[in-house]
Design an enzyme around this catalytic site. Structure first.
Site, PDB file in Angstrom:
ATOM      1  N   ARG A  18      10.522  91.458  13.042  1.00  0.00           N
ATOM      2  CA  ARG A  18       9.186  91.977  13.394  1.00  0.00           C
ATOM      3  C   ARG A  18       8.061  90.973  13.187  1.00  0.00           C
ATOM      4  O   ARG A  18       6.894  91.345  13.075  1.00  0.00           O
ATOM      5  CB  ARG A  18       8.870  93.271  12.625  1.00  0.00           C
ATOM      6  N   LYS A  24     -11.399  77.286  25.121  1.00  0.00           N
ATOM      7  CA  LYS A  24     -10.358  78.307  24.943  1.00  0.00           C
ATOM      8  C   LYS A  24     -10.567  79.075  23.634  1.00  0.00           C
ATOM      9  O   LYS A  24     -10.429  80.303  23.582  1.00  0.00           O
ATOM     10  CB  LYS A  24      -8.970  77.659  24.985  1.00  0.00           C
ATOM     11  N   ARG A  30     -11.081  87.010  28.647  1.00  0.00           N
ATOM     12  CA  ARG A  30      -9.949  86.062  28.638  1.00  0.00           C
ATOM     13  C   ARG A  30      -9.317  85.903  30.020  1.00  0.00           C
ATOM     14  O   ARG A  30      -8.638  84.914  30.284  1.00  0.00           O
ATOM     15  CB  ARG A  30      -8.907  86.489  27.593  1.00  0.00           C
ATOM     16  N   HIS A  53      -4.948  81.121  38.878  1.00  0.00           N
ATOM     17  CA  HIS A  53      -3.542  81.453  38.632  1.00  0.00           C
ATOM     18  C   HIS A  53      -2.994  82.542  39.550  1.00  0.00           C
ATOM     19  O   HIS A  53      -1.780  82.683  39.655  1.00  0.00           O
ATOM     20  CB  HIS A  53      -3.345  81.880  37.171  1.00  0.00           C
TER      21      HIS A  53
HETATM   22  N1  GLY Z   1      -3.257  80.455  29.520  1.00  0.00           N
HETATM   23  C1  GLY Z   1      -4.119  81.558  29.631  1.00  0.00           C
HETATM   24  C2  GLY Z   1      -4.381  82.244  28.335  1.00  0.00           C
HETATM   25  O1  GLY Z   1      -3.963  81.779  27.292  1.00  0.00           O
HETATM   26  O2  GLY Z   1      -4.984  83.291  28.343  1.00  0.00           O
END
Ligand code: GLY
Length: 343
Positions: free
Chosen positions: A120, A220, A234, A241
Site C-alpha cells: 500500500r 511544474k 494541472r 498531448h
Molecule cells: N506530465 C504531465 C503532468 O505531470 O501532469
C-alpha cells in the site's frame, strides 16, 4: 542563472507529502547522503541507461538489488510491474524499505507505481536520467503503466520522497533524445514562461540547458502545488498531448518519440500568429512539424486515449507565450485540427 555549477534545491510544497528536488551536477554520487538508503533498496533502471548510474546508487545502499527492464514504452506494463513486485516479495521487502528509479519517464512511472502499491505504498526516490524526465515526469507524483495500448490508464498519485536532477547524467544522450525532452520544456514555456520561450527563440540551447531545466521545474512545481490531482490547472501540462497522444498511439510503429508527438500536437493548439514562431523553434530543435498522417486513424487513437469525459475533452490553447486558455471541446471539434500537421 546560466551556469548552475552550484546546487539548487526546489521544495515541492504539498503538506505532509512535500519534498526537495535537488538540482546539482554530480549529485548522483551524493545519493547516499541525500536519500535514506540504509535499508533494502530496489533500484529500477533500463538497459539504455549506463549501468554505472544504478551501480553507483547500489554501492551507497545498505542492501540493494538492481532490476533492469528493457528500454522503451513496452516495459511500462503489468508484466514488468508484477515481475518487480514478485522480486521484492521474494527478497522480503518490508513497508520500511524503498524503491529508487534511475532512468527516464518509463522507468520513473513504472518504479513509482511499484512503490505506490507495494504494501500500500513505500518510499520512492527518483533520479531522472533524460531531459524529458528531468523537466517533467520525475516530479509531480504521477505513476503508472499502460494497458491494452492505452497510456497511463492504470496508476496512482504517489509523490517521491526526494528527486535528484543531475544534469551530468544527460551527457550520454544523443541529440534526438535531448530534443525529445526539450519539447516538454517548450510546452511549459508556451503556457507559462514567455522568457523561456524567448530563450528557445534565441537558440544556444545547449548553453542554456541548466536554466531551461530549472525554469521548467519551477513552472511544474507551481502548477502541481496548486492542483496536485489534476482537477483543473494541472491539465495545462497536457498542452499538446491530446492530439500528440493520438499521433503517438497511431504512429508508434513509425517510431516517433513522445516529445516529437507532443511537438506536433502543440502546433494546432497555438494561435495562427504564434504558429510560425513555434514551428521555427521546433525546427531549430530538429523536432517534427508535419508528418504524413491518416486523420481518421489519429482521431480514433485520440478517442481511445480515454483522457476525455464522454465525447468531450479539456484542451489548452495558447495565443501568445505565457498566456493559455483552457476549454472543453468535443472530440469532433478537434478532428479538423489534426490536419494542420498533416503533409
Ligand atoms: N506530465 C504531465 C503532468 O505531470 O501532469
Amino acid at each position: 542563472m546560466n551556469n548552475m555549477s552550484e546546487s539548487k534545491v526546489l521544495r515541492m510544497e504539498l503538506g505532509e507529502f512535500s519534498y526537495d528536488i535537488v538540482i546539482e551536477r554530480g549529485a548522483l554520487h551524493r545519493a547516499g547522503e541525500l536519500f535514506d538508503l540504509d535499508r533494502k533498496v530496489m533500484i529500477i533502471t533500463d538497459d539504455g541507461v549506463p549501468e554505472e548510474y544504478a551501480d553507483a546508487v547500489a554501492d551507497m545502499a545498505a542492501e540493494s538489488t538492481v532490476f533492469t527492464v528493457p528500454q522503451g514504452e513496452m516495459s511500462k506494463d503489468l508484466g514488468w510491474y508484477r515481475a518487480i513486485l514478485t522480486k521484492m516479495l521474494k527478497l522480503d521487502f518490508s513497508r520500511l524499505d524503498c524503491v529508487v528509479a534511475v532512468g527516464g519517464g518509463v522507468v520513473g512511472d513504472l518504479a513509482g507505481f511499484v512503490a505506490a502499491s507495494y504494501m500500500r505504498g513505500i518510499d520512492f526516490y527518483n533520479i531522472p536520467t533524460t531531459v524529458l524526465s528531468q523537466v517533467d515526469s520525475s516530479i509531480g507524483g504521477k505513476t503508472g503503466v499502460n494497458l491494452n495500448g492505452i497510456k497511463n490508464i492504470v496508476g496512482a498519485f504517489h509523490q517521491p520522497k526526494k528527486v535528484i536532477v543531475d544534469l551530468d547524467l544527460l551527457k550520454s544522450l544523443n541529440t534526438r533524445q535531448v530534443c525529445n525532452g526539450l519539447a516538454e520544456a517548450v510546452k511549459v514555456s508556451l503556457t507559462s514562461d514567455a522568457e523561456m520561450f524567448e530563450l528557445f527563440e534565441k537558440g544556444n540551447i545547449r548553453e542554456n540547458i541548466d536554466e531551461i531545466v530549472y525554469r521548467s521545474l519551477m513552472v511544474k512545481k507551481n502548477v502541481v502545488e496548486q492542483d496536485e490531482k489534476e482537477q483543473g490547472l494541472r491539465k495545462i501540462l497536457n498542452f499538446g498531448h491530446t492530439i500528440g497522444h493520438g499521433i503517438e498511439s497511431f504512429e508508434r510503429l513509425n517510431g516517433l518519440y513522445h516529445g516529437e508527438c507532443v511537438a506536433l500536437g502543440m502546433i494546432p493548439m497555438v494561435s495562427g500568429e504564434l504558429r510560425p514562431r513555434l514551428v521555427k523553434v521546433l525546427e531549430s530543435l530538429h523536432l517534427p512539424t508535419s508528418i504524413e498522417l491518416d486523420v481518421d486513424g489519429v482521431f480514433d487513437a485520440m478517442m481511445h486515449d480515454k483522457k476525455g469525459v464522454g465525447d468531450t475533452v479539456t484542451i489548452t490553447t495558447v495565443d501568445i507565450p505565457g498566456h493559455f486558455e483552457m476549454k472543453k471541446v468535443s472530440f469532433d471539434e478537434l478532428k479538423p485540427l489534426i490536419q494542420i500537421v498533416g503533409k
